[in-house]
Design an enzyme around this catalytic site. Structure first.
Site, PDB file in Angstrom:
ATOM      1  N   HIS A  51      33.402   9.437  10.916  1.00 34.18           N
ATOM      2  CA  HIS A  51      34.446   8.512  10.477  1.00 34.18           C
ATOM      3  C   HIS A  51      34.720   8.727   8.987  1.00 34.18           C
ATOM      4  O   HIS A  51      33.997   9.447   8.296  1.00 34.18           O
ATOM      5  CB  HIS A  51      34.025   7.053  10.721  1.00 34.18           C
ATOM      6  CG  HIS A  51      32.794   6.655   9.976  1.00 34.18           C
ATOM      7  ND1 HIS A  51      31.547   6.641  10.551  1.00 34.18           N
ATOM      8  CD2 HIS A  51      32.614   6.282   8.684  1.00 34.18           C
ATOM      9  CE1 HIS A  51      30.652   6.263   9.649  1.00 34.18           C
ATOM     10  NE2 HIS A  51      31.266   6.051   8.510  1.00 34.18           N
TER      11      HIS A  51
HETATM   12  C1  T46 Z   1      28.731   5.449   6.633  1.00 33.38           C
HETATM   13  C2  T46 Z   1      27.521   6.211   7.059  1.00 33.38           C
HETATM   14  C3  T46 Z   1      26.923   7.038   5.950  1.00 33.38           C
HETATM   15  C4  T46 Z   1      26.386  -3.347  10.496  1.00 33.38           C
HETATM   16  O1  T46 Z   1      26.359  -4.353  11.218  1.00 33.38           O
HETATM   17  N1  T46 Z   1      26.446  -3.492   9.139  1.00 33.38           N
HETATM   18  C5  T46 Z   1      26.473  -2.433   8.291  1.00 33.38           C
HETATM   19  O2  T46 Z   1      26.514  -2.616   7.063  1.00 33.38           O
HETATM   20  C6  T46 Z   1      26.480  -1.110   8.865  1.00 33.38           C
HETATM   21  C7  T46 Z   1      26.543   0.113   7.958  1.00 33.38           C
HETATM   22  C8  T46 Z   1      26.419  -0.972  10.230  1.00 33.38           C
HETATM   23  N2  T46 Z   1      26.361  -2.077  11.029  1.00 33.38           N
HETATM   24  C9  T46 Z   1      26.245  -1.892  12.478  1.00 33.38           C
HETATM   25  C10 T46 Z   1      27.511  -1.395  13.165  1.00 33.38           C
HETATM   26  C11 T46 Z   1      26.964  -0.578  14.313  1.00 33.38           C
HETATM   27  O3  T46 Z   1      26.786  -1.424  15.425  1.00 33.38           O
HETATM   28  O4  T46 Z   1      25.243  -0.906  12.734  1.00 33.38           O
HETATM   29  C12 T46 Z   1      25.589  -0.107  13.847  1.00 33.38           C
HETATM   30  C13 T46 Z   1      25.551   1.381  13.489  1.00 33.38           C
HETATM   31  O5  T46 Z   1      26.611   1.647  12.529  1.00 33.38           O
HETATM   32  P1  T46 Z   1      27.432   3.024  12.516  1.00 33.38           P
HETATM   33  O6  T46 Z   1      27.552   3.540  13.885  1.00 33.38           O
HETATM   34  O7  T46 Z   1      28.692   2.788  11.730  1.00 33.38           O
HETATM   35  O8  T46 Z   1      26.437   3.962  11.686  1.00 33.38           O
HETATM   36  P2  T46 Z   1      26.734   5.435  11.126  1.00 33.38           P
HETATM   37  O9  T46 Z   1      25.409   6.005  10.815  1.00 33.38           O
HETATM   38  O10 T46 Z   1      27.636   6.207  12.007  1.00 33.38           O
HETATM   39  O11 T46 Z   1      27.543   5.185   9.739  1.00 33.38           O
HETATM   40  C14 T46 Z   1      26.947   4.487   8.663  1.00 33.38           C
HETATM   41  C15 T46 Z   1      27.956   3.514   8.042  1.00 33.38           C
HETATM   42  O12 T46 Z   1      28.466   2.646   9.056  1.00 33.38           O
HETATM   43  C16 T46 Z   1      29.108   4.237   7.394  1.00 33.38           C
HETATM   44  O13 T46 Z   1      29.835   3.346   6.580  1.00 33.38           O
HETATM   45  O14 T46 Z   1      29.481   5.918   5.780  1.00 33.38           O
HETATM   46  O15 T46 Z   1      26.502   5.406   7.671  1.00 33.38           O
END
Ligand code: T46
Length: 151
Positions: A51
């Site tokens: 993303h």
């Molecule tokens: C990014 C990269 C480096 C939350 O509830 N609060 C938060 O602050 C974050 C970051 C995530 N979440 C929840 C949302 C999803 O259900 O945690 C779960 C996993 O998040 P996500 O799939 O977005 O994780 P990544 O590793 O793909 O991405 C993250 C960050 O979301 C993003 O901003 O830049 O790490």
């Protein structure tokens, strides 16, 4: 480096008692820190991210182990190894990112300029590409307030 990305180096205080790295918002990193999260215990072969963010700025620090980060826009891309807890990878707006090759002991600490906002994410690559082609067109966004390169 890919536009809207850059390295940040921190001071490390070390002596016979160990190492200490202070990180202060708006001083060591170019934004106020509104949120901190960390990623660890990532299984072999897992790739995360996929993303971009419209506005969010972040500093990624691998405080233990190692991880690779792909950063890209429609014009350029780079694969970056994070394995030094005294360095952060700055990622500003409109940069596509993927995190992969987490070592089993990796802890990826992320400092973010904003609270969690699901509306700031662009997860559809074709939508991202369309927006980014325009955003980065002919360097128009070079040198704007979000561009940070090679601290
Ligand atoms: C990014 C990269 C480096 C939350 O509830 N609060 C938060 O602050 C974050 C970051 C995530 N979440 C929840 C949302 C999803 O259900 O945690 C779960 C996993 O998040 P996500 O799939 O977005 O994780 P990544 O590793 O793909 O991405 C993250 C960050 O979301 C993003 O901003 O830049 O790490």
């Amino acid at each position: 480096m890919v536009k809207n990305t850059g390295w940040i180096s921190f001071k490390c205080f070390y002596d016979k008692y160990g190492h200490l790295v202070p990180v202060e918002g708006e001083q060591d990193i170019p934004f106020q820190i509104k949120r901190v999260y960390y990623i660890y215990s990532v299984d072999d072969g897992v790739r995360r991210g996929f993303h971009s963010h419209n506005k969010l700025e972040q500093a990624l620090i691998c405080i233990h182990g190692s991880v690779k980060i792909l950063v890209k826009n429609p014009y350029e891309s780079e694969n970056i190894l994070l394995d030094d807890p005294t360095k952060a990878l700055y990622i500003g707006p409109m940069v596509w990112r993927e995190m992969y090759d987490f070592s089993s002991d990796a802890v990826l600490l992320v400092l973010a300029s904003g609270h969690y906002d699901v509306g700031d994410y662009v997860r559809d690559y074709s939508k991202y590409e369309k927006a980014a082609l325009n955003y980065f067109k002919r360097g128009e966004n070079e040198g704007n307030e979000h561009t940070v390169c090679n601290f």
